[in-house]
Design a protein around this motif. Structure first.
Motif, PDB file in Angstrom:
ATOM      1  N   TRP A 206       0.822  -1.209   0.000  1.00 58.73           N
ATOM      2  CA  TRP A 206       0.000   0.000   0.000  1.00 58.73           C
ATOM      3  C   TRP A 206       0.857   1.260   0.000  1.00 58.73           C
ATOM      4  CZ3 TRP A 206      -4.599  -0.467  -1.739  1.00 58.73           C
ATOM      5  CH2 TRP A 206      -5.264  -1.687  -1.585  1.00 58.73           C
ATOM      6  N   ALA A 207       2.175   1.109  -0.050  1.00 62.07           N
ATOM      7  CA  ALA A 207       3.049   2.241  -0.339  1.00 62.07           C
ATOM      8  C   ALA A 207       2.977   2.610  -1.824  1.00 62.07           C
ATOM      9  CB  ALA A 207       4.489   1.920   0.042  1.00 62.07           C
ATOM     10  N   TYR A 208       2.378   1.720  -2.629  1.00 59.74           N
ATOM     11  CA  TYR A 208       2.122   1.975  -4.049  1.00 59.74           C
ATOM     12  C   TYR A 208       0.641   2.296  -4.211  1.00 59.74           C
ATOM     13  CZ  TYR A 208       6.665   0.015  -5.452  1.00 59.74           C
ATOM     14  OH  TYR A 208       8.009  -0.213  -5.635  1.00 59.74           O
ATOM     15  N   PRO A 209       0.273   3.182  -5.121  1.00 61.47           N
ATOM     16  CA  PRO A 209      -1.153   3.508  -5.297  1.00 61.47           C
ATOM     17  C   PRO A 209      -1.991   2.256  -5.550  1.00 61.47           C
ATOM     18  CG  PRO A 209       0.212   5.052  -6.533  1.00 61.47           C
ATOM     19  CD  PRO A 209       1.130   3.974  -6.020  1.00 61.47           C
ATOM     20  N   GLY A 210      -3.051   2.090  -4.757  1.00 61.25           N
ATOM     21  CA  GLY A 210      -3.917   0.938  -4.907  1.00 61.25           C
ATOM     22  C   GLY A 210      -3.272  -0.384  -4.567  1.00 61.25           C
ATOM     23  N   GLY A 211      -2.115  -0.332  -3.912  1.00 63.89           N
ATOM     24  CA  GLY A 211      -1.377  -1.550  -3.592  1.00 63.89           C
ATOM     25  C   GLY A 211      -0.470  -2.019  -4.714  1.00 63.89           C
ATOM     26  N   GLY A 212      -0.400  -1.256  -5.810  1.00 61.92           N
ATOM     27  CA  GLY A 212       0.433  -1.615  -6.951  1.00 61.92           C
ATOM     28  C   GLY A 212      -0.424  -2.091  -8.109  1.00 61.92           C
ATOM     29  N   PRO A 213       0.208  -2.534  -9.192  1.00 60.37           N
ATOM     30  CA  PRO A 213       1.622  -2.916  -9.271  1.00 60.37           C
ATOM     31  C   PRO A 213       2.583  -1.807  -9.690  1.00 60.37           C
ATOM     32  CG  PRO A 213       0.510  -3.607 -11.265  1.00 60.37           C
ATOM     33  CD  PRO A 213      -0.543  -2.995 -10.388  1.00 60.37           C
ATOM     34  N   VAL A 214       2.067  -0.591 -10.056  1.00 57.91           N
ATOM     35  CA  VAL A 214       2.958   0.446 -10.575  1.00 57.91           C
ATOM     36  C   VAL A 214       2.931   1.666  -9.653  1.00 57.91           C
ATOM     37  CG1 VAL A 214       2.645  -0.361 -12.941  1.00 57.91           C
ATOM     38  CG2 VAL A 214       1.189   1.475 -12.065  1.00 57.91           C
ATOM     39  N   ASN A 215       3.980   2.499  -9.775  1.00 59.76           N
ATOM     40  CA  ASN A 215       4.076   3.706  -8.961  1.00 59.76           C
ATOM     41  C   ASN A 215       4.854   4.788  -9.719  1.00 59.76           C
ATOM     42  OD1 ASN A 215       3.984   5.528  -6.878  1.00 59.76           O
ATOM     43  ND2 ASN A 215       5.320   4.374  -5.489  1.00 59.76           N
TER      44      ASN A 215
ATOM     45  N   THR B 275       5.781  -6.982   5.285  1.00 59.10           N
ATOM     46  CA  THR B 275       5.065  -7.657   6.370  1.00 59.10           C
ATOM     47  C   THR B 275       3.629  -7.154   6.478  1.00 59.10           C
ATOM     48  OG1 THR B 275       5.856  -6.047   8.011  1.00 59.10           O
ATOM     49  CG2 THR B 275       7.188  -8.044   7.678  1.00 59.10           C
ATOM     50  N   GLU B 276       3.305  -6.066   5.787  1.00 59.76           N
ATOM     51  CA  GLU B 276       1.939  -5.542   5.813  1.00 59.76           C
ATOM     52  C   GLU B 276       0.990  -6.520   5.134  1.00 59.76           C
ATOM     53  OE1 GLU B 276      -0.560  -1.486   4.750  1.00 59.76           O
ATOM     54  OE2 GLU B 276       1.404  -1.816   3.830  1.00 59.76           O
ATOM     55  N   GLY B 277      -0.076  -6.871   5.818  1.00 61.84           N
ATOM     56  CA  GLY B 277      -1.054  -7.786   5.265  1.00 61.84           C
ATOM     57  C   GLY B 277      -0.699  -9.254   5.420  1.00 61.84           C
ATOM     58  N   SER B 278       0.470  -9.541   6.003  1.00 62.13           N
ATOM     59  CA  SER B 278       0.858 -10.933   6.207  1.00 62.13           C
ATOM     60  C   SER B 278       0.137 -11.504   7.419  1.00 62.13           C
ATOM     61  CB  SER B 278       2.366 -11.050   6.413  1.00 62.13           C
ATOM     62  OG  SER B 278       2.747 -10.511   7.668  1.00 62.13           O
ATOM     63  N   GLU B 279       0.180 -12.820   7.551  1.00 63.75           N
ATOM     64  CA  GLU B 279      -0.482 -13.487   8.679  1.00 63.75           C
ATOM     65  C   GLU B 279       0.121 -13.036  10.008  1.00 63.75           C
ATOM     66  OE1 GLU B 279      -0.830 -18.037  10.392  1.00 63.75           O
ATOM     67  OE2 GLU B 279      -0.897 -17.722   8.202  1.00 63.75           O
TER      68      GLU B 279
ATOM     69  N   ASP C  87      -0.074   3.079   6.800  1.00 68.25           N
ATOM     70  CA  ASP C  87      -1.147   4.065   6.665  1.00 68.25           C
ATOM     71  C   ASP C  87      -0.706   5.323   5.923  1.00 68.25           C
ATOM     72  OD1 ASP C  87      -2.727   2.298   8.068  1.00 68.25           O
ATOM     73  OD2 ASP C  87      -2.465   3.323   9.995  1.00 68.25           O
ATOM     74  N   GLY C  88       0.021   5.140   4.816  1.00 70.91           N
ATOM     75  CA  GLY C  88       0.397   6.272   3.983  1.00 70.91           C
ATOM     76  C   GLY C  88       1.562   7.086   4.494  1.00 70.91           C
ATOM     77  N   ASP C  89       2.289   6.585   5.492  1.00 66.69           N
ATOM     78  CA  ASP C  89       3.378   7.378   6.081  1.00 66.69           C
ATOM     79  C   ASP C  89       4.239   6.439   6.926  1.00 66.69           C
ATOM     80  OD1 ASP C  89       4.960   9.479   6.814  1.00 66.69           O
ATOM     81  OD2 ASP C  89       3.401  10.609   7.845  1.00 66.69           O
TER      82      ASP C  89
ATOM     83  N   GLY D 152      14.164  11.192  16.062  1.00 63.65           N
ATOM     84  CA  GLY D 152      13.481   9.970  16.458  1.00 63.65           C
ATOM     85  C   GLY D 152      12.156   9.753  15.748  1.00 63.65           C
ATOM     86  N   VAL D 153      11.405   8.775  16.245  1.00 62.37           N
ATOM     87  CA  VAL D 153      10.121   8.395  15.642  1.00 62.37           C
ATOM     88  C   VAL D 153       8.941   8.673  16.555  1.00 62.37           C
ATOM     89  CG1 VAL D 153      11.117   6.632  14.147  1.00 62.37           C
ATOM     90  CG2 VAL D 153      10.400   6.004  16.476  1.00 62.37           C
ATOM     91  N   GLY D 154       9.206   9.081  17.802  1.00 63.40           N
ATOM     92  CA  GLY D 154       8.136   9.256  18.771  1.00 63.40           C
ATOM     93  C   GLY D 154       7.785   7.944  19.449  1.00 63.40           C
ATOM     94  N   ARG D 155       7.068   8.019  20.552  1.00 61.10           N
ATOM     95  CA  ARG D 155       6.824   6.827  21.362  1.00 61.10           C
ATOM     96  C   ARG D 155       5.666   5.975  20.850  1.00 61.10           C
ATOM     97  NH1 ARG D 155      10.015   6.469  25.519  1.00 61.10           N
ATOM     98  NH2 ARG D 155      11.074   8.313  26.349  1.00 61.10           N
ATOM     99  N   GLY D 156       4.766   6.532  20.034  1.00 63.08           N
ATOM    100  CA  GLY D 156       3.630   5.766  19.559  1.00 63.08           C
ATOM    101  C   GLY D 156       3.810   5.172  18.171  1.00 63.08           C
ATOM    102  N   TRP D 157       4.991   5.353  17.592  1.00 57.14           N
ATOM    103  CA  TRP D 157       5.227   4.917  16.211  1.00 57.14           C
ATOM    104  C   TRP D 157       5.302   3.400  16.104  1.00 57.14           C
ATOM    105  CZ3 TRP D 157       9.511   2.258  14.215  1.00 57.14           C
ATOM    106  CH2 TRP D 157       9.665   2.265  12.823  1.00 57.14           C
ATOM    107  N   HIS D 158       4.789   2.861  15.013  1.00 55.21           N
ATOM    108  CA  HIS D 158       5.043   1.477  14.624  1.00 55.21           C
ATOM    109  C   HIS D 158       4.779   1.383  13.126  1.00 55.21           C
ATOM    110  CE1 HIS D 158       0.693   1.487  15.430  1.00 55.21           C
ATOM    111  NE2 HIS D 158       0.585   0.442  14.622  1.00 55.21           N
ATOM    112  N   ALA D 159       5.479   0.465  12.453  1.00 55.55           N
ATOM    113  CA  ALA D 159       5.371   0.402  10.993  1.00 55.55           C
ATOM    114  C   ALA D 159       5.792  -0.979  10.498  1.00 55.55           C
ATOM    115  CB  ALA D 159       6.232   1.484  10.349  1.00 55.55           C
TER     116      ALA D 159
END
Length: 248
Positions: free
Chosen positions: A39-48, A86-90, A122-124, A190-197
């Protein structure tokens, strides 16, 4: 010979602390990784194309599942490219503040290759463990897009085809980048204390706006990730590491 990667955040005297491993990349695992979609690609890909990429993401195991990330020219001018996330993986693994990522990679040789290890959600929430372009043969790019800092690092150990050891500490108050056992940048943001990705590992292909595209005779390119682990210090250890971090 490069020195072994430290196993955890450094102390004030530069001695690494040991931290338990919470993630060891098995690129063949379909529970850890999703191939050919992000989802870092528009619509999940395949192109960007808006990101100056000629990529056409493919799920074919030959492009990513061995740890060798490949790209091959298509007849339409795009390139079939390998990407794992890892996004969307089990398992859905995410990196958190205080985590330490260690990786060993072989850089590509071909002009137009654009390898990277990075984070996304989430777009960031993007932290670039590294980016590389062979047209700048001795340069690695380290970027914290969350807090708007970056470093272009020139190093004699970096070059097309070179093996390098990378280490990134995702500190809440300072992200640190290490190369071959030496800290080369601490951003003091830094990334802040609530960050995760989520993690992304991929090989993109440049379209020519910022870096030259592949030469006409080039039809294939690759880079390799032979190791990728994430360590997670204890709560107390992570807090101490934050106190020890000093920007350079």
């Amino acid at each position: 010979m490069t020195e072994p990667l430290p196993s955890g955040p450094p102390s004030a005297h530069g001695r690494p602390r040991s931290s338990p491993v919470v993630f060891t990349a098995d690129f063949a695992s379909t529970t850890q990784w999703v191939a050919g979609r992000s989802w870092a690609y528009p619509g999940g890909g395949p192109v960007n194309p808006r990101d100056d990429k000629l990529d056409y993401l493919v799920a074919d195991a030959a492009y990513s599942r061995s740890g060798v990330f490949r790209a091959r020219r298509r007849q339409d001018g795009r390139w079939n490219t390998g990407l794992l996330t890892t996004e969307g993986s089990e398992e859905g693994f995410t990196v958190r503040p205080g985590d330490v990522l260690e990786a060993r990679v072989r850089l590509p040789r071909e002009i137009g290759a654009w390898p990277a290890i990075w984070t996304w959600r989430d777009g960031d929430q993007e932290i670039d463990v590294f980016e590389y372009h062979p047209d700048n043969p001795d340069l690695l790019e380290f970027t914290n897009h969350v807090r708007g800092t970056n470093r272009y690092h020139h190093d004699d150990a970096v070059g097309p085809g070179a093996w390098i050891d990378l280490r990134t500490v995702f500190g809440a108050r300072s992200v640190e980048w290490w190369l071959n056992g030496t800290r080369v940048f601490a951003d003091g943001r830094g990334v802040g204390r609530g960050w995760h990705a989520y993690l992304i590992v991929n090989l993109s292909v440049c379209a020519g706006r910022y870096h030259p595209p592949p030469e006409p005779r080039t039809t294939e390119m690759s880079y390799e990730v032979s190791k990728l682990v994430v360590r997670r210090p204890t709560t107390a250890g992570a807090a101490t590491a934050e106190e020890d971090a000093t920007p350079s």
